[in-house]
Scaffold this motif. Sequence first.
Motif, mmCIF file in Angstrom:
data_model
loop_
_atom_site.group_PDB
_atom_site.id
_atom_site.type_symbol
_atom_site.label_atom_id
_atom_site.label_comp_id
_atom_site.label_asym_id
_atom_site.label_seq_id
_atom_site.Cartn_x
_atom_site.Cartn_y
_atom_site.Cartn_z
ATOM 1 N N PRO A 173 0.789 -1.099 -0.059
ATOM 2 C CA PRO A 173 -0.006 0.042 0.028
ATOM 3 C C PRO A 173 0.800 1.454 -0.005
ATOM 4 O O PRO A 173 0.295 2.314 -0.363
ATOM 5 N N ARG A 174 2.099 1.158 0.394
ATOM 6 C CA ARG A 174 2.883 2.382 0.404
ATOM 7 C C ARG A 174 3.251 3.089 -1.133
ATOM 8 O O ARG A 174 3.510 4.233 -1.039
ATOM 9 N N HIS B 47 0.999 3.657 -3.315
ATOM 10 C CA HIS B 47 -0.052 4.479 -3.549
ATOM 11 C C HIS B 47 0.016 5.637 -2.246
ATOM 12 O O HIS B 47 -0.289 6.771 -2.702
ATOM 13 N N GLU B 48 0.398 4.978 -1.287
ATOM 14 C CA GLU B 48 0.220 6.050 -0.007
ATOM 15 C C GLU B 48 1.324 7.267 -0.306
ATOM 16 O O GLU B 48 1.100 8.361 -0.034
ATOM 17 N N LEU B 49 2.802 6.860 -0.501
ATOM 18 C CA LEU B 49 3.513 7.775 -0.693
ATOM 19 C C LEU B 49 3.415 8.746 -1.707
ATOM 20 O O LEU B 49 3.633 10.066 -1.626
ATOM 21 N N LEU B 50 2.800 8.431 -2.712
ATOM 22 C CA LEU B 50 2.453 9.240 -3.970
ATOM 23 C C LEU B 50 1.340 10.286 -3.604
ATOM 24 O O LEU B 50 1.587 11.276 -3.950
ATOM 25 N N GLY B 51 0.389 9.707 -3.042
ATOM 26 C CA GLY B 51 -0.653 10.866 -2.411
ATOM 27 C C GLY B 51 -0.021 11.715 -1.526
ATOM 28 O O GLY B 51 -0.366 12.955 -1.599
ATOM 29 N N GLU B 52 0.864 11.380 -0.558
ATOM 30 C CA GLU B 52 1.730 12.352 0.562
ATOM 31 C C GLU B 52 2.390 13.315 -0.345
ATOM 32 O O GLU B 52 2.341 14.688 -0.070
ATOM 33 N N TYR C 73 1.795 14.641 -3.540
ATOM 34 C CA TYR C 73 1.129 15.885 -3.876
ATOM 35 C C TYR C 73 0.373 16.745 -2.805
ATOM 36 O O TYR C 73 -0.185 17.814 -3.172
ATOM 37 N N ALA C 74 0.446 16.379 -1.670
ATOM 38 C CA ALA C 74 -0.257 16.871 -0.561
ATOM 39 C C ALA C 74 0.637 18.034 0.190
ATOM 40 O O ALA C 74 -0.032 19.072 0.550
#
Lengths: 99, 197
Positions: free
Chosen positions: B42-43, B45-50, B52-53
């Motif tokens: 899951p990391r 997608h998780e890191l990619l989401g982080e 752009y935030a």
Amino acid sequence: VRKTQATVQVALALMADPQGQHWGYQLSKTSGLRSGVLYPIVHRMLDEGWLADGWEPSRSGRPPRRYYEITTDGLRELGALLARAENDVRFSALRRRFA
Amino acid sequence: VIKLLDHHPTLSTFVFVLMAFGFLPGFMLRIILLAAYRPDDPRRHELLGELYAMSRLARPLWVAQQCETALFEGRLADLVSSALRRRTRERKSVDLGRLTFLVVLRWIVVKLGAAFVFGTATILVLALIRSQANNVAGTILVYVALTAVTITLGILEGLLKANSPPSQQPVQRLTERSRSAASFVPRRTVERRRGGD
């Protein structure tokens, strides 16, 4: 979950807002830990059932973020962990943050 | 803006900023995630989401941090640890003949290097002292002789080291110590015995 300096720092960051949602980068900033240290601890807490995770709805084409929430078990365990750490000399450097 | 872009350093700075804060963080992070984490992790997608935030300024450093994390975790770490394990297994299974050969070979290489450095230094010193063309042959002869002596010494040293078991001496010392420890009688006991007699 072993009681280490990093674990206590993560617990402090999580318990700063026990009912809210926490994100990896925000946790990393609050706890002052690198992601290489933070994520293994968070995953261990997830495995123990102290935390629950979910994905925020994606907005404006940005990939969704994963959030973490403290469970009822987690609230009890993290509270106990912090109570033990507060009286421990090893964590005296974090004393200001306990207050 | 056109005037600014015409100015060469400004243009290069502009491109650098565009790359460092716009294109490279996302690009590098995607490569790291593909290389380091499994598709079901899951990391990814998780890191990619982080990424752009967070603010654009923080992105390059954060991605560099992920690069370091990926080296010690995930698939890359698995590859490195399995390679190290394989190497240790191979080292354990190596036979004595091959080991001796490797030790001698290493010594030859080391001594050749030392001889080269030593010989070159000698040539330079002699050339500086004499500074005459007709002495070049003599200098080269000295160089060759020194090289030969150093190589021979190296080979002999390597052979001697390879043939002597390295752990013999400490074991002997340890045995002597344990023997003396076994024969040790505390002074009080001796005095008591004497008193008893």
